[in-house]
Design a protein around this motif. Structure first.
Motif, PDB file in Angstrom:
ATOM      1  N   LYS A  88      37.264  36.868  38.138  1.00  0.00           N
ATOM      2  CA  LYS A  88      36.626  37.943  37.378  1.00  0.00           C
ATOM      3  C   LYS A  88      36.991  39.313  37.952  1.00  0.00           C
ATOM      4  N   MET A  89      37.053  39.430  39.256  1.00  0.00           N
ATOM      5  CA  MET A  89      37.432  40.707  39.863  1.00  0.00           C
ATOM      6  C   MET A  89      38.885  41.049  39.531  1.00  0.00           C
ATOM      7  N   ALA A  90      39.765  40.060  39.516  1.00  0.00           N
ATOM      8  CA  ALA A  90      41.157  40.310  39.119  1.00  0.00           C
ATOM      9  C   ALA A  90      41.208  40.782  37.668  1.00  0.00           C
ATOM     10  N   ASP A  91      40.400  40.172  36.822  1.00  0.00           N
ATOM     11  CA  ASP A  91      40.333  40.587  35.425  1.00  0.00           C
ATOM     12  C   ASP A  91      39.837  42.031  35.308  1.00  0.00           C
ATOM     13  N   LEU A  92      38.801  42.374  36.084  1.00  0.00           N
ATOM     14  CA  LEU A  92      38.284  43.755  36.042  1.00  0.00           C
ATOM     15  C   LEU A  92      39.319  44.746  36.562  1.00  0.00           C
ATOM     16  N   LEU A  93      40.059  44.367  37.578  1.00  0.00           N
ATOM     17  CA  LEU A  93      41.083  45.264  38.121  1.00  0.00           C
ATOM     18  C   LEU A  93      42.244  45.458  37.152  1.00  0.00           C
ATOM     19  N   LEU A  94      42.682  44.370  36.521  1.00  0.00           N
ATOM     20  CA  LEU A  94      43.873  44.445  35.678  1.00  0.00           C
ATOM     21  C   LEU A  94      43.583  44.912  34.257  1.00  0.00           C
ATOM     22  N   SER A  95      42.522  44.429  33.647  1.00  0.00           N
ATOM     23  CA  SER A  95      42.307  44.758  32.233  1.00  0.00           C
ATOM     24  C   SER A  95      41.260  45.848  32.013  1.00  0.00           C
ATOM     25  N   GLU A  96      40.370  46.050  32.952  1.00  0.00           N
ATOM     26  CA  GLU A  96      39.315  47.054  32.771  1.00  0.00           C
ATOM     27  C   GLU A  96      39.541  48.301  33.625  1.00  0.00           C
ATOM     28  N   ASN A  97      40.665  48.375  34.307  1.00  0.00           N
ATOM     29  CA  ASN A  97      41.027  49.532  35.134  1.00  0.00           C
ATOM     30  C   ASN A  97      39.940  49.891  36.144  1.00  0.00           C
ATOM     31  N   LEU A  98      39.490  48.908  36.873  1.00  0.00           N
ATOM     32  CA  LEU A  98      38.448  49.120  37.875  1.00  0.00           C
ATOM     33  C   LEU A  98      38.889  50.124  38.927  1.00  0.00           C
ATOM     34  N   ARG A  99      40.145  50.061  39.322  1.00  0.00           N
ATOM     35  CA  ARG A  99      40.633  50.931  40.389  1.00  0.00           C
ATOM     36  C   ARG A  99      40.571  52.414  40.012  1.00  0.00           C
ATOM     37  N   GLU A 100      40.864  52.728  38.770  1.00  0.00           N
ATOM     38  CA  GLU A 100      40.881  54.131  38.349  1.00  0.00           C
ATOM     39  C   GLU A 100      39.555  54.602  37.758  1.00  0.00           C
ATOM     40  N   SER A 101      38.550  53.759  37.707  1.00  0.00           N
ATOM     41  CA  SER A 101      37.279  54.140  37.081  1.00  0.00           C
ATOM     42  C   SER A 101      36.502  55.100  37.973  1.00  0.00           C
ATOM     43  N   LYS A 102      35.578  55.820  37.363  1.00  0.00           N
ATOM     44  CA  LYS A 102      34.743  56.755  38.107  1.00  0.00           C
ATOM     45  C   LYS A 102      33.688  55.982  38.891  1.00  0.00           C
ATOM     46  N   THR A 103      33.080  56.638  39.872  1.00  0.00           N
ATOM     47  CA  THR A 103      32.125  55.993  40.774  1.00  0.00           C
ATOM     48  C   THR A 103      30.941  55.400  40.029  1.00  0.00           C
ATOM     49  N   ASN A 104      30.450  56.089  39.005  1.00  0.00           N
ATOM     50  CA  ASN A 104      29.271  55.611  38.293  1.00  0.00           C
ATOM     51  C   ASN A 104      29.615  54.905  36.987  1.00  0.00           C
ATOM     52  N   ALA A 105      30.840  54.455  36.842  1.00  0.00           N
ATOM     53  CA  ALA A 105      31.263  53.791  35.611  1.00  0.00           C
ATOM     54  C   ALA A 105      30.632  52.398  35.509  1.00  0.00           C
ATOM     55  N   GLU A 106      30.528  51.938  34.269  1.00  0.00           N
ATOM     56  CA  GLU A 106      29.905  50.637  34.004  1.00  0.00           C
ATOM     57  C   GLU A 106      30.694  49.489  34.634  1.00  0.00           C
ATOM     58  N   VAL A 107      32.007  49.591  34.612  1.00  0.00           N
ATOM     59  CA  VAL A 107      32.837  48.526  35.189  1.00  0.00           C
ATOM     60  C   VAL A 107      32.609  48.422  36.702  1.00  0.00           C
ATOM     61  N   ARG A 108      32.369  49.549  37.350  1.00  0.00           N
ATOM     62  CA  ARG A 108      32.060  49.521  38.795  1.00  0.00           C
ATOM     63  C   ARG A 108      30.715  48.872  39.059  1.00  0.00           C
ATOM     64  N   ALA A 109      29.751  49.140  38.183  1.00  0.00           N
ATOM     65  CA  ALA A 109      28.431  48.526  38.348  1.00  0.00           C
ATOM     66  C   ALA A 109      28.518  47.007  38.192  1.00  0.00           C
ATOM     67  N   VAL A 110      29.327  46.566  37.244  1.00  0.00           N
ATOM     68  CA  VAL A 110      29.517  45.124  37.055  1.00  0.00           C
ATOM     69  C   VAL A 110      30.183  44.515  38.285  1.00  0.00           C
ATOM     70  N   ALA A 111      31.207  45.178  38.785  1.00  0.00           N
ATOM     71  CA  ALA A 111      31.913  44.670  39.967  1.00  0.00           C
ATOM     72  C   ALA A 111      30.991  44.633  41.184  1.00  0.00           C
ATOM     73  N   ARG A 112      30.199  45.673  41.351  1.00  0.00           N
ATOM     74  CA  ARG A 112      29.276  45.726  42.491  1.00  0.00           C
ATOM     75  C   ARG A 112      28.223  44.617  42.387  1.00  0.00           C
ATOM     76  N   THR A 113      27.686  44.424  41.184  1.00  0.00           N
ATOM     77  CA  THR A 113      26.675  43.385  40.980  1.00  0.00           C
ATOM     78  C   THR A 113      27.253  41.998  41.243  1.00  0.00           C
ATOM     79  N   ARG A 114      28.452  41.745  40.743  1.00  0.00           N
ATOM     80  CA  ARG A 114      29.095  40.449  40.989  1.00  0.00           C
ATOM     81  C   ARG A 114      29.353  40.242  42.485  1.00  0.00           C
TER      82      ARG A 114
END
Length: 131
Positions: A88-114
């Motif tokens: 799931k983290m690989a999916d968030l990094l590759l398809s949801e652009n986790l690396r370039e997202s802002k600090t308070n972005a929803e994708v970061r919250a999902v990654a942090r929660t997981r």
């Protein structure tokens, strides 16, 4: 010698439930042996030490297999949870652009929660294994 005794003491304190279970099993076994020698209907009168060791060896096999199976199942569950997390983290990094997202972005919250969820799961199962 003191060091060895200290290590055993720490091990027993960490594994109190297991230690109590072993002690209870030994007391029950000894009581059954003593009762078996004094009661005619049990068929244990006249048995040798070798007979008792043979019986205990046969009875120990299912216990060892059961404990091994439980341990293996727990390890496999932990490994499966870790693999799902990594996928799931690989999916968030590759398809949801986790690396370039802002600090308070929803994708970061999902990654942090997981991350916190899988860490809590792995740490609590590790702590349970130490008890």
């Amino acid at each position: 010698m003191r060091r060895r005794l200290s290590i055993w003491r720490q091990y027993i304190l960490r594994h109190q439930a297991l230690s109590k279970g072993i002690a209870i099993a030994l007391v029950v076994s000894i009581a059954a042996i003593v009762a078996g020698y004094h009661l005619n209907w049990t068929g244990f009168q006249g048995r040798t030490l070798w007979d008792w060791l043979n019986l205990l060896g046969v009875l120990a096999i299912p216990v060892v297999v059961g404990v091994g199976t439980a341990w293996l199942s727990t390890e496999q569950a932990r490994e499966a949870a870790l693999h799902r997390y990594l996928d799931k983290m690989a999916d968030l990094l590759l398809s949801e652009n986790l690396r370039e997202s802002k600090t308070n972005a929803e994708v970061r919250a999902v990654a942090r929660t997981r991350t916190w969820t899988v860490l809590r799961l792995l740490l609590t199962s590790t702590e349970r294994g130490k008890e």
